[in-house]
Design a protein around this motif. Structure first.
Motif, short mmCIF file in Angstrom:
data_model
loop_
_atom_site.label_atom_id
_atom_site.label_comp_id
_atom_site.label_asym_id
_atom_site.label_seq_id
_atom_site.Cartn_x
_atom_site.Cartn_y
_atom_site.Cartn_z
N ALA A 245 44.63 -40.61 13.15
CA ALA A 245 44.93 -41.60 14.19
C ALA A 245 46.32 -42.19 14.01
O ALA A 245 47.05 -42.41 15.00
N GLY A 246 46.71 -42.45 12.76
CA GLY A 246 48.03 -43.01 12.51
C GLY A 246 49.15 -42.08 12.94
O GLY A 246 50.15 -42.52 13.53
N TRP A 247 48.99 -40.79 12.65
CA TRP A 247 50.01 -39.82 13.06
C TRP A 247 50.03 -39.65 14.57
O TRP A 247 51.12 -39.51 15.16
N ARG A 248 48.87 -39.66 15.21
CA ARG A 248 48.84 -39.55 16.67
C ARG A 248 49.53 -40.75 17.31
O ARG A 248 50.27 -40.61 18.28
N ASP A 249 49.27 -41.93 16.75
CA ASP A 249 49.91 -43.15 17.28
C ASP A 249 51.43 -43.08 17.10
O ASP A 249 52.18 -43.45 18.00
N ARG A 250 51.88 -42.61 15.94
CA ARG A 250 53.32 -42.55 15.71
C ARG A 250 53.97 -41.53 16.64
O ARG A 250 55.07 -41.78 17.18
N ALA A 251 53.31 -40.40 16.84
CA ALA A 251 53.84 -39.39 17.76
C ALA A 251 53.97 -39.97 19.17
O ALA A 251 54.98 -39.76 19.85
N ALA A 252 52.95 -40.71 19.60
CA ALA A 252 52.98 -41.31 20.94
C ALA A 252 54.09 -42.34 21.05
O ALA A 252 54.82 -42.39 22.07
N GLU B 143 57.39 -42.12 23.55
CA GLU B 143 57.58 -43.16 24.58
C GLU B 143 58.85 -43.98 24.35
O GLU B 143 59.53 -44.37 25.31
N GLN B 144 59.16 -44.27 23.08
CA GLN B 144 60.22 -45.23 22.79
C GLN B 144 61.41 -44.65 22.03
O GLN B 144 62.37 -45.37 21.75
N GLY B 145 61.35 -43.37 21.67
CA GLY B 145 62.42 -42.79 20.88
C GLY B 145 62.26 -43.10 19.40
O GLY B 145 61.23 -43.60 18.95
N MET B 146 63.31 -42.84 18.62
CA MET B 146 63.22 -42.89 17.17
C MET B 146 63.48 -44.28 16.58
O MET B 146 63.22 -44.51 15.40
N ASP B 147 63.99 -45.21 17.37
CA ASP B 147 64.36 -46.52 16.82
C ASP B 147 63.21 -47.24 16.10
O ASP B 147 63.42 -47.78 15.00
N PRO B 148 61.99 -47.30 16.66
CA PRO B 148 60.92 -48.02 15.95
C PRO B 148 60.62 -47.45 14.57
O PRO B 148 60.35 -48.20 13.63
N VAL B 149 60.70 -46.13 14.44
CA VAL B 149 60.45 -45.49 13.14
C VAL B 149 61.62 -45.74 12.20
O VAL B 149 61.43 -46.06 11.01
N ALA B 150 62.83 -45.61 12.71
CA ALA B 150 64.01 -45.76 11.87
C ALA B 150 64.14 -47.18 11.31
O ALA B 150 64.60 -47.37 10.18
N GLN B 151 63.72 -48.17 12.09
CA GLN B 151 63.88 -49.56 11.66
C GLN B 151 63.05 -49.89 10.42
O GLN B 151 63.42 -50.78 9.65
N ILE C 229 69.02 -43.19 7.04
CA ILE C 229 68.39 -43.87 8.17
C ILE C 229 69.03 -43.41 9.48
O ILE C 229 68.34 -43.20 10.50
N GLU C 230 70.36 -43.24 9.46
CA GLU C 230 71.04 -42.74 10.65
C GLU C 230 70.60 -41.31 10.98
O GLU C 230 70.46 -40.94 12.15
N GLN C 231 70.38 -40.53 9.95
CA GLN C 231 69.86 -39.17 10.11
C GLN C 231 68.49 -39.20 10.80
O GLN C 231 68.22 -38.42 11.72
N LEU C 232 67.65 -40.12 10.35
CA LEU C 232 66.32 -40.26 10.94
C LEU C 232 66.42 -40.67 12.40
O LEU C 232 65.75 -40.11 13.27
N ALA C 233 67.28 -41.65 12.69
CA ALA C 233 67.44 -42.12 14.07
C ALA C 233 67.94 -41.02 15.00
O ALA C 233 67.64 -41.03 16.20
N ALA C 234 68.69 -40.06 14.43
CA ALA C 234 69.25 -38.97 15.22
C ALA C 234 68.31 -37.77 15.34
O ALA C 234 68.63 -36.81 16.04
N THR C 235 67.17 -37.81 14.67
CA THR C 235 66.21 -36.72 14.75
C THR C 235 65.70 -36.58 16.18
O THR C 235 65.37 -37.59 16.82
N PRO C 236 65.62 -35.37 16.72
CA PRO C 236 65.07 -35.20 18.06
C PRO C 236 63.65 -35.77 18.14
O PRO C 236 62.79 -35.42 17.32
N ALA C 237 63.41 -36.64 19.11
CA ALA C 237 62.11 -37.34 19.18
C ALA C 237 60.95 -36.36 19.30
O ALA C 237 59.92 -36.52 18.63
N GLU C 238 61.10 -35.34 20.10
CA GLU C 238 60.00 -34.39 20.28
C GLU C 238 59.77 -33.57 19.02
O GLU C 238 58.62 -33.25 18.68
N GLY C 239 60.85 -33.26 18.29
CA GLY C 239 60.69 -32.54 17.03
C GLY C 239 59.95 -33.36 16.01
O GLY C 239 59.05 -32.86 15.31
N TYR C 240 60.31 -34.64 15.91
CA TYR C 240 59.62 -35.54 14.99
C TYR C 240 58.16 -35.69 15.38
O TYR C 240 57.26 -35.59 14.54
N ALA C 241 57.91 -35.92 16.68
CA ALA C 241 56.54 -36.11 17.16
C ALA C 241 55.69 -34.86 16.92
O ALA C 241 54.51 -34.95 16.55
#
Length: 259
Positions: free
Chosen positions: A120-127, A131-139, A162-174
């Motif tokens: 559930a945690g991974w599904r929530d993070r992917a969603a 929806e919001q891009g990488m900023d919430p994860v990077a912060q 952290i900048e590397q993480l923020a630049a990760t393609p959102a769909e690739g991360y998800a």
């Protein structure tokens, strides 16, 4: 190749594959390259969906991530290699130990677990990322990846990651979050025959030292090491990490190459 890769080190040396963590690129291994290339030809690649590695049309699964490594070895015409992966890359290493042990001599898995988190945690993070891009994860990543002391004393190391993480393609991360939602190797640990070094970070909140100990209890030829780090032990304890990895991977190498 759908997978972006690079090679460093002498051409005639044994091959060592490095597999990055979720939300990073091969640049996360920079502190390892000077030491490892004294002993190995080092193959770094960007996990599917990271850097310029394609997500592809099919769902990303742990099996697919493992098959990507086999495809790289085939592409380079390498029969057997060593492997070192961290976090998601560590799960990839365990999958390879279970499903393609004949292609590997020794395997290092760091800051990982046979089951990371909950579906559930991974599904929530992917969603969230979709929806919001990488900023919430990077912060929040620095708090998970490094201890407070390391963050305070080494901002020049922390911020680029952290900048590397923020630049990760959102769909690739998800897509890799989706893979982690389903990845569970707990019942397969007893069927991982290759020698395996399991490295834990004593302050890791993501994959705890108890997770690492659980791997060592069940995997038949696994060895346990704990470093004074949080989740990215290869970055926070680079010198010790390099020393232990080199010692483990070169131990008995001549004997094993003949068997």
């Amino acid at each position: 190749m759908e997978i972006e890769f690079r090679l460093d080190g002498p051409e005639g040396a044994p091959l060592l594959v490095l597999s990055n963590s979720l939300g990073t690129t091969w640049a996360m291994w920079q502190a390892q390259i000077p030491a490892l290339t004294q002993h190995f030809r080092v193959l770094r690649y960007n996990t599917r969906g990271h850097g310029r590695s394609a997500v592809g049309q099919q769902p990303v699964t742990l099996e697919r991530l493992g098959q990507d490594v086999i495809a790289l070895l085939d592409h380079l015409d390498v029969e057997r290699a060593c492997f070192c992966g961290i976090s998601l890359g560590g799960m990839t290493g365990m999958w390879l130990n279970r499903h393609a042990p004949e292609r590997f001599q020794r395997i290092v898995v760091a800051n990982t677990a046979a089951r990371i988190g909950q579906e559930a945690g991974w599904r929530d993070r992917a969603a969230t990322v979709r929806e919001q891009g990488m900023d919430p994860v990077a912060q929040s990543a620095a708090d998970r990846w490094f201890t407070p002391a390391f963050r305070q004393n080494n901002p020049e190391v922390v911020y680029p990651l952290i900048e590397q993480l923020a630049a990760t393609p959102a769909e690739g991360y998800a897509a890799c979050c989706d893979a982690l939602a389903m990845a569970d190797l707990r019942d397969e640990l007893t069927q991982m025959p290759r020698p395996m070094l399991v490295i834990a970070g004593e302050s890791d909140p993501v994959t705890t030292s108890r997770d690492a100990e659980a791997i060592v209890v069940d995997a038949p030829h696994a060895h346990y090491l704990v470093l004074p780090a949080s989740h990215l032990s290869n970055v926070a304890c680079a010198a010790a990490f390099n020393q232990h990895v080199i010692t483990f991977l070169t131990a008995g190498a001549e004997h094993e190459l003949n068997h």
